[in-house]
Design a protein around this motif. Structure first.
Motif, mmCIF file in Angstrom:
data_model
loop_
_atom_site.group_PDB
_atom_site.id
_atom_site.type_symbol
_atom_site.label_atom_id
_atom_site.label_comp_id
_atom_site.label_asym_id
_atom_site.label_seq_id
_atom_site.Cartn_x
_atom_site.Cartn_y
_atom_site.Cartn_z
ATOM 1 N N ASP A 114 0.754 -1.417 0.153
ATOM 2 C CA ASP A 114 0.047 -0.110 0.251
ATOM 3 C C ASP A 114 0.763 1.630 -0.065
ATOM 4 O OD1 ASP A 114 0.831 0.936 3.005
ATOM 5 O OD2 ASP A 114 -1.279 -0.281 3.332
ATOM 6 N N ALA A 115 0.312 2.394 -0.098
ATOM 7 C CA ALA A 115 0.564 3.150 -0.272
ATOM 8 C C ALA A 115 1.564 4.063 1.302
ATOM 9 C CB ALA A 115 -0.103 4.535 -0.182
ATOM 10 N N ALA A 116 1.928 2.982 2.051
ATOM 11 C CA ALA A 116 2.597 3.204 4.129
ATOM 12 C C ALA A 116 3.510 2.595 3.569
ATOM 13 C CB ALA A 116 1.588 3.997 4.581
ATOM 14 N N ASP A 117 3.659 1.216 2.505
ATOM 15 C CA ASP A 117 4.601 0.876 2.585
ATOM 16 C C ASP A 117 4.326 -1.108 3.391
ATOM 17 O OD1 ASP A 117 6.980 0.175 0.523
ATOM 18 O OD2 ASP A 117 7.908 0.333 2.280
ATOM 19 N N ARG A 118 2.924 -0.762 3.112
ATOM 20 C CA ARG A 118 2.987 -1.803 4.249
ATOM 21 C C ARG A 118 2.370 -2.940 3.125
ATOM 22 N NH1 ARG A 118 -0.473 2.251 7.625
ATOM 23 N NH2 ARG A 118 -1.519 2.086 6.382
ATOM 24 N N GLU A 119 2.252 -4.436 3.289
ATOM 25 C CA GLU A 119 2.210 -5.424 2.464
ATOM 26 C C GLU A 119 1.597 -6.393 3.006
ATOM 27 O OE1 GLU A 119 5.877 -8.392 2.207
ATOM 28 O OE2 GLU A 119 6.811 -6.315 1.175
ATOM 29 N N TRP A 120 -0.032 -6.600 2.362
ATOM 30 C CA TRP A 120 -0.563 -7.347 2.724
ATOM 31 C C TRP A 120 -0.627 -8.083 1.837
ATOM 32 C CZ3 TRP A 120 -3.785 -5.733 6.070
ATOM 33 C CH2 TRP A 120 -3.707 -3.298 6.880
ATOM 34 N N THR A 121 -0.848 -9.661 2.779
ATOM 35 C CA THR A 121 -1.047 -11.128 1.964
ATOM 36 C C THR A 121 -3.037 -11.324 1.658
ATOM 37 O OG1 THR A 121 0.560 -11.684 2.608
ATOM 38 C CG2 THR A 121 -0.201 -13.615 2.098
ATOM 39 N N LEU A 122 -3.114 -11.551 0.055
ATOM 40 C CA LEU A 122 -4.001 -11.647 -0.288
ATOM 41 C C LEU A 122 -3.977 -12.884 -0.741
ATOM 42 C CD1 LEU A 122 -4.547 -8.814 -2.781
ATOM 43 C CD2 LEU A 122 -5.709 -8.860 -0.365
ATOM 44 N N ALA A 123 -4.703 -14.403 -0.926
ATOM 45 C CA ALA A 123 -4.884 -15.621 -1.430
ATOM 46 C C ALA A 123 -6.363 -15.752 -2.089
ATOM 47 C CB ALA A 123 -5.040 -17.156 -0.389
ATOM 48 N N ASN B 153 -7.884 -11.989 6.783
ATOM 49 C CA ASN B 153 -8.905 -11.171 8.083
ATOM 50 C C ASN B 153 -10.497 -10.548 7.546
ATOM 51 O OD1 ASN B 153 -8.023 -8.819 7.212
ATOM 52 N ND2 ASN B 153 -6.938 -8.363 9.575
ATOM 53 N N GLY B 154 -10.498 -10.584 6.187
ATOM 54 C CA GLY B 154 -11.874 -10.277 5.642
ATOM 55 C C GLY B 154 -11.173 -8.421 5.318
ATOM 56 N N LYS B 155 -10.176 -7.824 5.381
ATOM 57 C CA LYS B 155 -9.896 -6.636 4.714
ATOM 58 C C LYS B 155 -9.916 -7.093 3.133
ATOM 59 C CE LYS B 155 -6.698 -2.993 5.160
ATOM 60 N NZ LYS B 155 -7.821 -1.748 5.433
ATOM 61 N N THR B 156 -10.795 -6.023 2.574
ATOM 62 C CA THR B 156 -10.673 -5.144 1.581
ATOM 63 C C THR B 156 -10.058 -3.893 0.105
ATOM 64 O OG1 THR B 156 -12.863 -5.017 1.262
ATOM 65 C CG2 THR B 156 -12.330 -6.785 0.659
ATOM 66 N N GLN B 157 -10.114 -3.044 1.686
ATOM 67 C CA GLN B 157 -10.369 -1.561 1.317
ATOM 68 C C GLN B 157 -8.380 -1.223 1.333
ATOM 69 O OE1 GLN B 157 -13.058 0.976 2.029
ATOM 70 N NE2 GLN B 157 -14.089 -0.008 1.084
ATOM 71 N N PHE B 158 -7.816 -1.121 0.426
ATOM 72 C CA PHE B 158 -6.264 -0.184 0.673
ATOM 73 C C PHE B 158 -6.067 1.057 0.195
ATOM 74 C CE2 PHE B 158 -7.017 -4.576 -0.135
ATOM 75 C CZ PHE B 158 -6.520 -5.220 1.087
ATOM 76 N N GLU B 159 -5.395 2.040 0.764
ATOM 77 C CA GLU B 159 -4.753 3.193 -0.009
ATOM 78 C C GLU B 159 -3.732 2.886 -0.100
ATOM 79 O OE1 GLU B 159 -2.989 7.310 1.629
ATOM 80 O OE2 GLU B 159 -4.660 6.494 3.195
#
Length: 111
Positions: free
Chosen positions: A28-37, A91-97
């Motif tokens: 994301d824009a804050a350089d966090r990584e989110w795992t999607l499967a 954990n169900g997160k679908t919105q990202f900046e």
């Protein structure tokens, strides 16, 4: 109707069950990584399997919920990966900046 996709990195092949399952990372824009499967075809048309070299480039379809220009002049947006394919983090997160340059739009004019 245009289809938006955001760039991801496919990092692992998790199951050979048809049509193949993978995990990918969205940064994301804050350089966090989110795992999607999800199923392999959700992220790429490439023929990948457990013997493929990772990471591999991929995309995930999304909707742009909101867009603005930040104080540094960069265009940011909130995207939602729920539609059209129902992709989320564990954990169900679908919105990202993300930054707008992470997004590609297919207008349907391209082959």
């Amino acid at each position: 109707m245009p289809m938006h996709v955001v760039n991801v990195q496919i990092v692992s092949f998790t199951s050979p069950a048809q049509p193949g399952w993978v995990e990918c990372v969205l940064r994301d824009a804050a350089d966090r990584e989110w795992t999607l499967a999800d199923k392999l075809p959700v992220f790429t048309e490439a023929e990948l399997d457990e013997r493929s070299v990772y990471p591999q480039p991929g995309v995930v379809a999304c909707e742009i919920v909101r867009q603005w220009t930040d104080e540094c002049g960069k265009i940011r947006c909130i995207i939602d990966t729920e539609r059209p394919w129902g992709v989320s983090t564990k954990n169900g997160k679908t919105q990202f900046e993300v930054f707008i340059d992470q997004i590609t739009t297919n207008t349907g004019d391209q082959p």
